[in-house]
Design a protein around this motif. Sequence first.
Motif, PDB file in Angstrom:
ATOM      1  N   TYR A  36       0.829  -1.214   0.000  1.00  0.00           N
ATOM      2  CA  TYR A  36       0.000   0.000   0.000  1.00  0.00           C
ATOM      3  C   TYR A  36       0.861   1.262   0.000  1.00  0.00           C
ATOM      4  O   TYR A  36       0.535   2.262  -0.621  1.00  0.00           O
ATOM      5  CB  TYR A  36      -0.937   0.016   1.218  1.00  0.00           C
ATOM      6  CG  TYR A  36      -2.221  -0.726   0.957  1.00  0.00           C
ATOM      7  CD1 TYR A  36      -3.360  -0.014   0.563  1.00  0.00           C
ATOM      8  CD2 TYR A  36      -2.306  -2.100   1.086  1.00  0.00           C
ATOM      9  CE1 TYR A  36      -4.539  -0.685   0.306  1.00  0.00           C
ATOM     10  CE2 TYR A  36      -3.471  -2.773   0.832  1.00  0.00           C
ATOM     11  CZ  TYR A  36      -4.593  -2.067   0.449  1.00  0.00           C
ATOM     12  OH  TYR A  36      -5.760  -2.714   0.188  1.00  0.00           O
ATOM     13  N   VAL A  43       1.085   6.945  -6.718  1.00  0.00           N
ATOM     14  CA  VAL A  43      -0.005   7.856  -7.077  1.00  0.00           C
ATOM     15  C   VAL A  43       0.398   9.304  -6.805  1.00  0.00           C
ATOM     16  O   VAL A  43       0.228  10.185  -7.656  1.00  0.00           O
ATOM     17  CB  VAL A  43      -1.282   7.487  -6.289  1.00  0.00           C
ATOM     18  CG1 VAL A  43      -2.321   8.585  -6.434  1.00  0.00           C
ATOM     19  CG2 VAL A  43      -1.832   6.173  -6.790  1.00  0.00           C
ATOM     20  N   TRP A  81       6.841  -6.112  -8.605  1.00  0.00           N
ATOM     21  CA  TRP A  81       5.962  -6.710  -7.587  1.00  0.00           C
ATOM     22  C   TRP A  81       4.863  -7.544  -8.232  1.00  0.00           C
ATOM     23  O   TRP A  81       4.637  -8.694  -7.869  1.00  0.00           O
ATOM     24  CB  TRP A  81       5.358  -5.589  -6.718  1.00  0.00           C
ATOM     25  CG  TRP A  81       4.286  -6.075  -5.795  1.00  0.00           C
ATOM     26  CD1 TRP A  81       4.460  -6.637  -4.563  1.00  0.00           C
ATOM     27  CD2 TRP A  81       2.878  -6.083  -6.048  1.00  0.00           C
ATOM     28  NE1 TRP A  81       3.260  -6.989  -4.019  1.00  0.00           N
ATOM     29  CE2 TRP A  81       2.275  -6.663  -4.918  1.00  0.00           C
ATOM     30  CE3 TRP A  81       2.089  -5.661  -7.121  1.00  0.00           C
ATOM     31  CZ2 TRP A  81       0.881  -6.816  -4.818  1.00  0.00           C
ATOM     32  CZ3 TRP A  81       0.713  -5.817  -7.021  1.00  0.00           C
ATOM     33  CH2 TRP A  81       0.127  -6.391  -5.879  1.00  0.00           C
ATOM     34  N   ALA A  82       4.189  -6.963  -9.243  1.00  0.00           N
ATOM     35  CA  ALA A  82       3.065  -7.657  -9.867  1.00  0.00           C
ATOM     36  C   ALA A  82       3.531  -8.935 -10.539  1.00  0.00           C
ATOM     37  O   ALA A  82       2.875  -9.977 -10.448  1.00  0.00           O
ATOM     38  CB  ALA A  82       2.394  -6.728 -10.889  1.00  0.00           C
ATOM     39  N   HIS A  86       1.960 -12.223  -9.037  1.00  0.00           N
ATOM     40  CA  HIS A  86       0.854 -12.749  -9.839  1.00  0.00           C
ATOM     41  C   HIS A  86       1.283 -13.548 -11.049  1.00  0.00           C
ATOM     42  O   HIS A  86       0.663 -14.542 -11.386  1.00  0.00           O
ATOM     43  CB  HIS A  86      -0.054 -11.599 -10.293  1.00  0.00           C
ATOM     44  CG  HIS A  86      -0.795 -10.982  -9.169  1.00  0.00           C
ATOM     45  ND1 HIS A  86      -1.933 -11.525  -8.637  1.00  0.00           N
ATOM     46  CD2 HIS A  86      -0.531  -9.881  -8.444  1.00  0.00           C
ATOM     47  CE1 HIS A  86      -2.360 -10.781  -7.634  1.00  0.00           C
ATOM     48  NE2 HIS A  86      -1.513  -9.773  -7.492  1.00  0.00           N
TER      49      HIS A  86
ATOM     50  N   ALA B  24      -6.756   6.258  -8.481  1.00  0.00           N
ATOM     51  CA  ALA B  24      -6.179   5.844  -7.198  1.00  0.00           C
ATOM     52  C   ALA B  24      -7.271   5.441  -6.223  1.00  0.00           C
ATOM     53  O   ALA B  24      -7.203   4.371  -5.595  1.00  0.00           O
ATOM     54  CB  ALA B  24      -5.337   6.977  -6.637  1.00  0.00           C
ATOM     55  N   PHE B  28      -7.663   1.700  -4.807  1.00  0.00           N
ATOM     56  CA  PHE B  28      -7.548   1.507  -3.352  1.00  0.00           C
ATOM     57  C   PHE B  28      -8.800   0.845  -2.794  1.00  0.00           C
ATOM     58  O   PHE B  28      -8.727  -0.139  -2.060  1.00  0.00           O
ATOM     59  CB  PHE B  28      -7.346   2.857  -2.643  1.00  0.00           C
ATOM     60  CG  PHE B  28      -5.908   3.224  -2.491  1.00  0.00           C
ATOM     61  CD1 PHE B  28      -5.112   2.542  -1.564  1.00  0.00           C
ATOM     62  CD2 PHE B  28      -5.335   4.231  -3.235  1.00  0.00           C
ATOM     63  CE1 PHE B  28      -3.781   2.881  -1.423  1.00  0.00           C
ATOM     64  CE2 PHE B  28      -4.017   4.564  -3.100  1.00  0.00           C
ATOM     65  CZ  PHE B  28      -3.229   3.891  -2.184  1.00  0.00           C
ATOM     66  N   THR B  31      -9.081  -2.773  -3.466  1.00  0.00           N
ATOM     67  CA  THR B  31      -8.176  -3.659  -2.721  1.00  0.00           C
ATOM     68  C   THR B  31      -8.622  -3.821  -1.270  1.00  0.00           C
ATOM     69  O   THR B  31      -8.027  -4.589  -0.528  1.00  0.00           O
ATOM     70  CB  THR B  31      -6.737  -3.119  -2.720  1.00  0.00           C
ATOM     71  OG1 THR B  31      -6.740  -1.836  -2.101  1.00  0.00           O
ATOM     72  CG2 THR B  31      -6.173  -3.010  -4.109  1.00  0.00           C
ATOM     73  N   LEU B  32      -9.650  -3.050  -0.842  1.00  0.00           N
ATOM     74  CA  LEU B  32     -10.113  -3.146   0.548  1.00  0.00           C
ATOM     75  C   LEU B  32     -11.393  -3.957   0.686  1.00  0.00           C
ATOM     76  O   LEU B  32     -11.620  -4.616   1.703  1.00  0.00           O
ATOM     77  CB  LEU B  32     -10.346  -1.735   1.108  1.00  0.00           C
ATOM     78  CG  LEU B  32      -9.090  -0.859   1.195  1.00  0.00           C
ATOM     79  CD1 LEU B  32      -9.439   0.539   1.664  1.00  0.00           C
ATOM     80  CD2 LEU B  32      -8.066  -1.487   2.126  1.00  0.00           C
ATOM     81  N   SER B  47      -6.094  -8.057  -5.205  1.00  0.00           N
ATOM     82  CA  SER B  47      -4.784  -7.459  -4.958  1.00  0.00           C
ATOM     83  C   SER B  47      -4.658  -6.211  -5.839  1.00  0.00           C
ATOM     84  O   SER B  47      -5.485  -5.964  -6.721  1.00  0.00           O
ATOM     85  CB  SER B  47      -3.685  -8.448  -5.300  1.00  0.00           C
ATOM     86  OG  SER B  47      -3.498  -8.470  -6.690  1.00  0.00           O
ATOM     87  N   PHE B  48      -3.590  -5.413  -5.611  1.00  0.00           N
ATOM     88  CA  PHE B  48      -3.385  -4.198  -6.398  1.00  0.00           C
ATOM     89  C   PHE B  48      -3.362  -4.476  -7.881  1.00  0.00           C
ATOM     90  O   PHE B  48      -3.964  -3.763  -8.684  1.00  0.00           O
ATOM     91  CB  PHE B  48      -2.059  -3.542  -5.992  1.00  0.00           C
ATOM     92  CG  PHE B  48      -2.242  -2.444  -5.011  1.00  0.00           C
ATOM     93  CD1 PHE B  48      -2.914  -1.294  -5.390  1.00  0.00           C
ATOM     94  CD2 PHE B  48      -1.776  -2.560  -3.713  1.00  0.00           C
ATOM     95  CE1 PHE B  48      -3.095  -0.276  -4.486  1.00  0.00           C
ATOM     96  CE2 PHE B  48      -1.963  -1.547  -2.814  1.00  0.00           C
ATOM     97  CZ  PHE B  48      -2.618  -0.392  -3.188  1.00  0.00           C
ATOM     98  N   PHE B  49      -2.664  -5.552  -8.236  1.00  0.00           N
ATOM     99  CA  PHE B  49      -2.526  -5.875  -9.650  1.00  0.00           C
ATOM    100  C   PHE B  49      -3.886  -6.118 -10.292  1.00  0.00           C
ATOM    101  O   PHE B  49      -4.241  -5.515 -11.308  1.00  0.00           O
ATOM    102  CB  PHE B  49      -1.617  -7.094  -9.786  1.00  0.00           C
ATOM    103  CG  PHE B  49      -1.506  -7.594 -11.188  1.00  0.00           C
ATOM    104  CD1 PHE B  49      -0.882  -6.839 -12.163  1.00  0.00           C
ATOM    105  CD2 PHE B  49      -2.040  -8.827 -11.541  1.00  0.00           C
ATOM    106  CE1 PHE B  49      -0.789  -7.292 -13.447  1.00  0.00           C
ATOM    107  CE2 PHE B  49      -1.947  -9.283 -12.836  1.00  0.00           C
ATOM    108  CZ  PHE B  49      -1.321  -8.513 -13.795  1.00  0.00           C
ATOM    109  N   HIS B  50      -4.689  -6.987  -9.651  1.00  0.00           N
ATOM    110  CA  HIS B  50      -6.000  -7.294 -10.234  1.00  0.00           C
ATOM    111  C   HIS B  50      -6.919  -6.092 -10.188  1.00  0.00           C
ATOM    112  O   HIS B  50      -7.699  -5.853 -11.122  1.00  0.00           O
ATOM    113  CB  HIS B  50      -6.625  -8.486  -9.504  1.00  0.00           C
ATOM    114  CG  HIS B  50      -5.996  -9.777  -9.877  1.00  0.00           C
ATOM    115  ND1 HIS B  50      -5.618 -10.719  -8.942  1.00  0.00           N
ATOM    116  CD2 HIS B  50      -5.636 -10.283 -11.080  1.00  0.00           C
ATOM    117  CE1 HIS B  50      -5.060 -11.747  -9.565  1.00  0.00           C
ATOM    118  NE2 HIS B  50      -5.065 -11.504 -10.863  1.00  0.00           N
TER     119      HIS B  50
END
Lengths: 127, 570
Positions: A36, A43, A81-82, A86, B24, B28, B31-32, B47-50
């Motif tokens: 995060y 961003v 990371w991705a 993944h 963003a 965000f 992902t929550l 996840s962030f990627f998906h």
Amino acid sequence: MNLEKVIFGFFIVLAATLNFGFFIGDIDRPELHHVYELAAALVVSLIATALKFGDRTQIGAIHLSTSLVADLQLIAAAITWAVAVHATGEGMTASVTSSVVSLSGGALFANIVSVIILIVETVMLRR
Amino acid sequence: MNSAFFLVLRRMRAPIIVLIVIYAISVFGLTLVPGVDAEGKAAAPLSFFHAFYFISYTATTIGFGEIPTAFSDGQRLWVTICIYLTVIGWSYSIVTLIALLQDKGFQNTLTVNRFSRRVRQIKEPFYLVCGCGETGNLICRTFDRIGHAFVVIEKDELRVQELDLQDFKTDTPALAADASIPDNLLRAGLKHPKCRAVLAVTSDEQANLAIAIAVRLLNPSISVIAQGRTLSVTANMASFGTDHIINPFARFAEHLALAISAPERFRLIELLTALPETPLPEIHRPPRGRWILCGYGRFGRLIADQLMPAGIELTIIDPSCNPEEMANSIRGYGTEAESLRQAGIASASGIIAGSDNDVNNLSIAVTAAELNSSLFVVARQNHHVNAPLFDAYRDDYTMVPSRIVAQECIAILTTPLLAAFLSLLRERHEDWSNALVCRLQGLCDGRTPAVWGLKLNISEAQAAYRALMQDRRMTLGDILRDGTDRSQPLPAVTLLIRREDGLILLPPDSLSLAPGDELLIASSLAARRNLELTLYRPSELDYVLTGHEVTGSWVWNWLAARRKAGEQPS
């Protein structure tokens, strides 16, 4: 006081601090580098770049270029990371974590240059 | 980088930041919010990627569906919000971009950028024409016809647009801007290495003056030709070294005086300085004797200055004249019969309608012709738009300022040798002029010949220069043959040859040419192209000189040389 300057300075410093927050900690321990934080740093860095668009002065040009470097480094870190999590299913091993963090370290350096330019610009200001 | 790019970036700053923020927030959020697995039990959030993948295709309205697994209701709730958010973000960006493209200031920036880029990319020598009114337009059309590149600056945007509609052979860069501002001149290539000359021919004298000064200071090496109509302005232009100052009134006055004193020489000058391939000018034979001059302003004064020394008696009609102060003058306009009668119209041999009002001039001309039908009528036409009226009236001699300026500009720029030729004319007899006029008139059936210069050097006449350097003898008559059929002579008159040891007026056909000769030739434009090609290409020159067809291909030439060698055993 100029609101535009406040916002501009805010985003540049915030980009650097978030970047620093992600970067700090042992380089190979994934639990110290949360994804995060990386996302937030990316961003804010993008927003800072957009704020620098369209300034034709020399300092404005250097601002933009340092920001672009930071973006590039952070995007590279995010892709690493991705891919690890993944695409290859390798997960956040010590080596992956250290490469992600070192990429963000490069971005941190660019962000620090940005902050220094900001400070120099302010010091040179006579009004 | 160009300024248009920066303008786009600056204007797009807000929409881009809005888009980044919306993305963003959406990513965000996604992902929550917890997901759901196949059995309906709660699962980990995306996840962030998906999440980024999903928002990317949803925001751009591609919509692949719920990937990788079906969403939970919580996720669907959040995605609904995201869809509306991102649509707003994208619409905002696109609307801003479209508004920017329609922005007048932005379009102007684009036009100026495009103009400067095209000027920078010009590879051939060009002229910078400032002002595209009647005079400028005439100059541009002539440049286009004789194949010279040019750049136009004109204040009036409508005229620039009209320029686009005229079917010029070449695509000419034109800018709607004030040429008296140095920045605009620089944009139009004032310091461009290929810029040959600047023509300041706007209708505003002060602007012409400003252009002339700017050129002198910013690029002293190129010549500037300026149009001026008042004495103070022309004197000012001359004071800082403007190369050529053209005052159409003074020039017309000189022509009129010459036409009275030496009609044949005047006819010759008229033919040589006319715009190329235009209909032959009418023959003007203004009589000697007493003349009436209507209008004693700038134009009238210059006419009087020229005609009085030539032995012409003048009676002046002008509303500002005071008969007590000046002899032979009458107060009035000349449009009414009364003042013309007072001026002795019955015994006059000519009248000049020279006021700055076209309608008045026509009225003077018509009234005068009714009173004395044998009168020679000279009318001054101020505006090109009134040309049909003057054509319909058929006066004896019309003075059109724009045409005079255009002719002189073209003559100065395209044929520097012409000035030398014209100065030699002064010592010549009228019969000599008459003979030459007859030859010139027959050159291109009913049209004026183009007068052009040619130098026998490596760049303009490559083949001829090489041949001459190899001591090959050729006479003027040898090269003046038709390149398509050498038995036909080329319809051209060589007026002058300039070489190191002097000038040769009307050289005979038997004259041997030497490298470096400068020729002044009068011919049609087609004959000009014909001769230029002959002198430039070795194979063409060979054909014209010897009649042998040479293909020009290297292999064939080599074979021909071998065969020749075989025929002549050593």
